[in-house]
Design a protein around this motif. Structure first.
Motif, PDB file in Angstrom:
ATOM      1  N   THR A 171      47.047  69.236  37.936  1.00  0.00           N
ATOM      2  CA  THR A 171      46.672  67.636  37.077  1.00  0.00           C
ATOM      3  C   THR A 171      47.172  67.644  35.555  1.00  0.00           C
ATOM      4  OG1 THR A 171      44.830  67.992  37.402  1.00  0.00           O
ATOM      5  CG2 THR A 171      43.895  67.269  36.403  1.00  0.00           C
ATOM      6  N   PHE A 172      48.068  66.510  34.816  1.00  0.00           N
ATOM      7  CA  PHE A 172      48.721  66.727  34.165  1.00  0.00           C
ATOM      8  C   PHE A 172      47.481  65.858  33.144  1.00  0.00           C
ATOM      9  CE2 PHE A 172      51.470  66.100  37.883  1.00  0.00           C
ATOM     10  CZ  PHE A 172      52.360  66.977  36.769  1.00  0.00           C
ATOM     11  N   CYS A 173      46.954  66.056  32.269  1.00  0.00           N
ATOM     12  CA  CYS A 173      46.304  66.073  30.528  1.00  0.00           C
ATOM     13  C   CYS A 173      45.329  65.122  31.687  1.00  0.00           C
ATOM     14  CB  CYS A 173      47.187  64.865  30.503  1.00  0.00           C
ATOM     15  SG  CYS A 173      48.936  64.893  29.575  1.00  0.00           S
ATOM     16  N   PRO A 174      44.449  66.712  31.788  1.00  0.00           N
ATOM     17  CA  PRO A 174      43.265  67.039  32.078  1.00  0.00           C
ATOM     18  C   PRO A 174      41.822  65.972  31.223  1.00  0.00           C
ATOM     19  CG  PRO A 174      43.540  68.282  32.418  1.00  0.00           C
ATOM     20  CD  PRO A 174      44.864  67.790  31.326  1.00  0.00           C
ATOM     21  N   PRO A 175      41.011  64.975  31.590  1.00  0.00           N
ATOM     22  CA  PRO A 175      40.308  64.583  31.121  1.00  0.00           C
ATOM     23  C   PRO A 175      39.858  66.085  29.902  1.00  0.00           C
ATOM     24  CG  PRO A 175      39.707  63.682  32.788  1.00  0.00           C
ATOM     25  CD  PRO A 175      40.745  65.189  32.888  1.00  0.00           C
ATOM     26  N   ASP A 176      39.572  66.751  30.975  1.00  0.00           N
ATOM     27  CA  ASP A 176      38.435  68.068  29.606  1.00  0.00           C
ATOM     28  C   ASP A 176      39.874  69.289  28.959  1.00  0.00           C
ATOM     29  OD1 ASP A 176      39.666  68.919  31.915  1.00  0.00           O
ATOM     30  OD2 ASP A 176      37.695  70.366  32.604  1.00  0.00           O
ATOM     31  N   MET A 177      40.912  68.723  29.127  1.00  0.00           N
ATOM     32  CA  MET A 177      42.037  69.283  27.815  1.00  0.00           C
ATOM     33  C   MET A 177      41.807  69.651  27.015  1.00  0.00           C
ATOM     34  SD  MET A 177      45.012  67.457  27.421  1.00  0.00           S
ATOM     35  CE  MET A 177      45.208  65.781  26.951  1.00  0.00           C
ATOM     36  N   PRO A 178      41.503  70.841  26.269  1.00  0.00           N
ATOM     37  CA  PRO A 178      40.936  71.067  24.691  1.00  0.00           C
ATOM     38  C   PRO A 178      41.026  69.642  23.704  1.00  0.00           C
ATOM     39  CG  PRO A 178      41.880  72.844  26.117  1.00  0.00           C
ATOM     40  CD  PRO A 178      42.047  72.068  26.298  1.00  0.00           C
ATOM     41  N   SER A 179      40.701  69.340  22.539  1.00  0.00           N
ATOM     42  CA  SER A 179      40.771  67.612  22.213  1.00  0.00           C
ATOM     43  C   SER A 179      41.977  67.945  20.975  1.00  0.00           C
ATOM     44  CB  SER A 179      39.532  67.451  21.353  1.00  0.00           C
ATOM     45  OG  SER A 179      39.223  69.099  20.049  1.00  0.00           O
ATOM     46  N   GLU A 180      42.336  70.165  20.735  1.00  0.00           N
ATOM     47  CA  GLU A 180      43.451  69.800  20.010  1.00  0.00           C
ATOM     48  C   GLU A 180      45.310  69.642  20.855  1.00  0.00           C
ATOM     49  OE1 GLU A 180      42.509  73.751  21.232  1.00  0.00           O
ATOM     50  OE2 GLU A 180      41.247  72.463  20.404  1.00  0.00           O
ATOM     51  N   MET A 181      45.373  69.858  22.268  1.00  0.00           N
ATOM     52  CA  MET A 181      46.243  69.642  23.041  1.00  0.00           C
ATOM     53  C   MET A 181      46.433  67.772  22.972  1.00  0.00           C
ATOM     54  SD  MET A 181      46.816  72.737  23.862  1.00  0.00           S
ATOM     55  CE  MET A 181      46.556  74.744  23.340  1.00  0.00           C
ATOM     56  N   VAL A 182      47.268  67.047  22.772  1.00  0.00           N
ATOM     57  CA  VAL A 182      47.747  66.349  23.033  1.00  0.00           C
ATOM     58  C   VAL A 182      49.116  65.741  23.308  1.00  0.00           C
ATOM     59  CG1 VAL A 182      48.542  63.969  21.554  1.00  0.00           C
ATOM     60  CG2 VAL A 182      46.565  66.047  20.470  1.00  0.00           C
ATOM     61  N   CYS A 183      48.578  65.129  24.719  1.00  0.00           N
ATOM     62  CA  CYS A 183      49.831  64.581  26.024  1.00  0.00           C
ATOM     63  C   CYS A 183      50.960  63.226  24.728  1.00  0.00           C
ATOM     64  CB  CYS A 183      49.576  63.861  26.572  1.00  0.00           C
ATOM     65  SG  CYS A 183      48.750  65.643  27.431  1.00  0.00           S
ATOM     66  N   SER A 184      52.398  63.856  24.575  1.00  0.00           N
ATOM     67  CA  SER A 184      53.090  62.729  24.013  1.00  0.00           C
ATOM     68  C   SER A 184      54.050  62.993  24.812  1.00  0.00           C
ATOM     69  CB  SER A 184      53.546  62.698  23.085  1.00  0.00           C
ATOM     70  OG  SER A 184      53.565  64.466  22.643  1.00  0.00           O
ATOM     71  N   SER A 185      55.103  61.426  24.576  1.00  0.00           N
ATOM     72  CA  SER A 185      56.379  62.302  24.730  1.00  0.00           C
ATOM     73  C   SER A 185      57.099  63.248  25.214  1.00  0.00           C
ATOM     74  CB  SER A 185      57.735  60.812  24.911  1.00  0.00           C
ATOM     75  OG  SER A 185      57.365  61.249  23.470  1.00  0.00           O
ATOM     76  N   SER A 186      56.516  64.133  24.080  1.00  0.00           N
ATOM     77  CA  SER A 186      57.457  65.741  24.383  1.00  0.00           C
ATOM     78  C   SER A 186      56.178  66.833  23.985  1.00  0.00           C
ATOM     79  CB  SER A 186      58.017  65.634  22.297  1.00  0.00           C
ATOM     80  OG  SER A 186      56.543  65.986  21.928  1.00  0.00           O
ATOM     81  N   ALA A 187      54.971  66.571  24.708  1.00  0.00           N
ATOM     82  CA  ALA A 187      54.458  67.619  25.242  1.00  0.00           C
ATOM     83  C   ALA A 187      53.080  67.291  26.626  1.00  0.00           C
ATOM     84  CB  ALA A 187      53.211  67.697  23.558  1.00  0.00           C
ATOM     85  N   ARG A 188      53.337  68.025  27.629  1.00  0.00           N
ATOM     86  CA  ARG A 188      52.158  67.753  28.759  1.00  0.00           C
ATOM     87  C   ARG A 188      51.423  69.137  28.583  1.00  0.00           C
ATOM     88  NH1 ARG A 188      54.027  63.380  28.314  1.00  0.00           N
ATOM     89  NH2 ARG A 188      54.922  61.872  29.582  1.00  0.00           N
ATOM     90  N   PHE A 189      50.360  68.207  28.985  1.00  0.00           N
ATOM     91  CA  PHE A 189      48.969  69.706  28.491  1.00  0.00           C
ATOM     92  C   PHE A 189      49.013  69.786  30.862  1.00  0.00           C
ATOM     93  CE2 PHE A 189      45.061  71.201  30.609  1.00  0.00           C
ATOM     94  CZ  PHE A 189      44.671  72.916  29.115  1.00  0.00           C
ATOM     95  N   ILE A 190      48.731  70.726  31.791  1.00  0.00           N
ATOM     96  CA  ILE A 190      49.403  70.847  32.838  1.00  0.00           C
ATOM     97  C   ILE A 190      48.170  71.914  33.077  1.00  0.00           C
ATOM     98  CG2 ILE A 190      50.705  70.900  34.740  1.00  0.00           C
ATOM     99  CD1 ILE A 190      53.237  70.538  33.071  1.00  0.00           C
ATOM    100  N   ARG A 191      47.638  71.122  34.584  1.00  0.00           N
ATOM    101  CA  ARG A 191      46.459  72.201  35.274  1.00  0.00           C
ATOM    102  C   ARG A 191      46.973  72.706  36.284  1.00  0.00           C
ATOM    103  NH1 ARG A 191      41.702  70.951  33.809  1.00  0.00           N
ATOM    104  NH2 ARG A 191      41.266  72.194  31.640  1.00  0.00           N
ATOM    105  N   VAL A 192      47.067  73.870  36.919  1.00  0.00           N
ATOM    106  CA  VAL A 192      47.771  73.796  38.141  1.00  0.00           C
ATOM    107  C   VAL A 192      46.774  75.109  39.177  1.00  0.00           C
ATOM    108  CG1 VAL A 192      49.033  75.467  39.807  1.00  0.00           C
ATOM    109  CG2 VAL A 192      49.625  73.800  38.161  1.00  0.00           C
ATOM    110  N   GLU A 193      45.518  74.566  39.906  1.00  0.00           N
ATOM    111  CA  GLU A 193      44.691  75.332  41.041  1.00  0.00           C
ATOM    112  C   GLU A 193      45.303  75.164  42.064  1.00  0.00           C
ATOM    113  OE1 GLU A 193      41.534  72.572  38.887  1.00  0.00           O
ATOM    114  OE2 GLU A 193      42.906  71.784  40.137  1.00  0.00           O
ATOM    115  N   VAL A 194      45.247  76.474  42.855  1.00  0.00           N
ATOM    116  CA  VAL A 194      46.194  76.979  44.015  1.00  0.00           C
ATOM    117  C   VAL A 194      44.194  77.555  44.549  1.00  0.00           C
ATOM    118  CG1 VAL A 194      46.767  78.530  45.242  1.00  0.00           C
ATOM    119  CG2 VAL A 194      47.337  78.066  42.924  1.00  0.00           C
ATOM    120  N   TYR A 195      44.078  76.723  45.854  1.00  0.00           N
ATOM    121  CA  TYR A 195      42.470  76.363  47.170  1.00  0.00           C
ATOM    122  C   TYR A 195      43.475  77.304  47.981  1.00  0.00           C
ATOM    123  CZ  TYR A 195      40.841  73.484  44.420  1.00  0.00           C
ATOM    124  OH  TYR A 195      40.192  72.588  43.221  1.00  0.00           O
ATOM    125  N   ASN A 196      43.072  77.802  48.655  1.00  0.00           N
ATOM    126  CA  ASN A 196      42.987  77.857  50.556  1.00  0.00           C
ATOM    127  C   ASN A 196      41.385  77.731  50.851  1.00  0.00           C
ATOM    128  OD1 ASN A 196      43.577  79.402  52.726  1.00  0.00           O
ATOM    129  ND2 ASN A 196      42.581  81.728  52.221  1.00  0.00           N
TER     130      ASN A 196
END
Length: 136
Positions: A91-116
């Motif tokens: 997930t790129f820039c999820p809605p529940d990411m910390p508010s101080e983390m801003v997604c822009s052209s030079s920054a991305r917040f990325i969440r990786v979830e691994v399921y079995n």
């Protein structure tokens, strides 16, 4: 005349010793099975961590953050590691990411979830930033 007694164990003594042995063996077998299950879970989690680390490192090495999706976009893939197939949701820039983390052209917040299957085995969050050279 006195009857000779033969040396040895009686049937009752043998049955009692077999019962004691059965109780001890069942305890050892259950402990062995418990540890085998624990080892399987540990191996699965280790494989899931390797999958997540590889995905995050691939994004980091790509170094083209402006081409990555924004605003909660997700990508799902299947990855095989150590003979196990995991479902990976990025997930790129999820809605529940910390508010101080801003997604822009030079920054991305990325969440990786691994399921079995439907069980989440591992989740990691990473914030990528790219240094931008000032215009001179």
């Amino acid at each position: 005349m006195q009857a000779d007694r033969q040396a040895g164990f009686t049937l009752v003594e043998l049955l009692v010793s077999i019962a004691i042995l059965a109780v001890l063996m069942s305890t050892l077998i259950s402990a062995f099975l418990f540890n085998a299950g624990l080892n399987t879970k540990s191996e699965m989690r280790s494989a899931a961590v390797r999958v997540a680390v590889n995905i995050v490192e691939n994004y980091r090495n790509d170094n083209t953050y402006d081409s990555l999706p924004l605003n909660g976009a997700t990508q799902t893939s299947n990855v095989t590691e150590s003979g196990r197939t995991f479902r990976v949701v990025t997930t790129f820039c999820p809605p529940d990411m910390p508010s101080e983390m801003v997604c822009s052209s030079s920054a991305r917040f990325i969440r990786v979830e691994v399921y079995n299957g439907t069980t989440e085995i591992y989740q990691t969050d990473s914030y990528f930033t790219q240094l931008v050279k000032p215009n001179s």
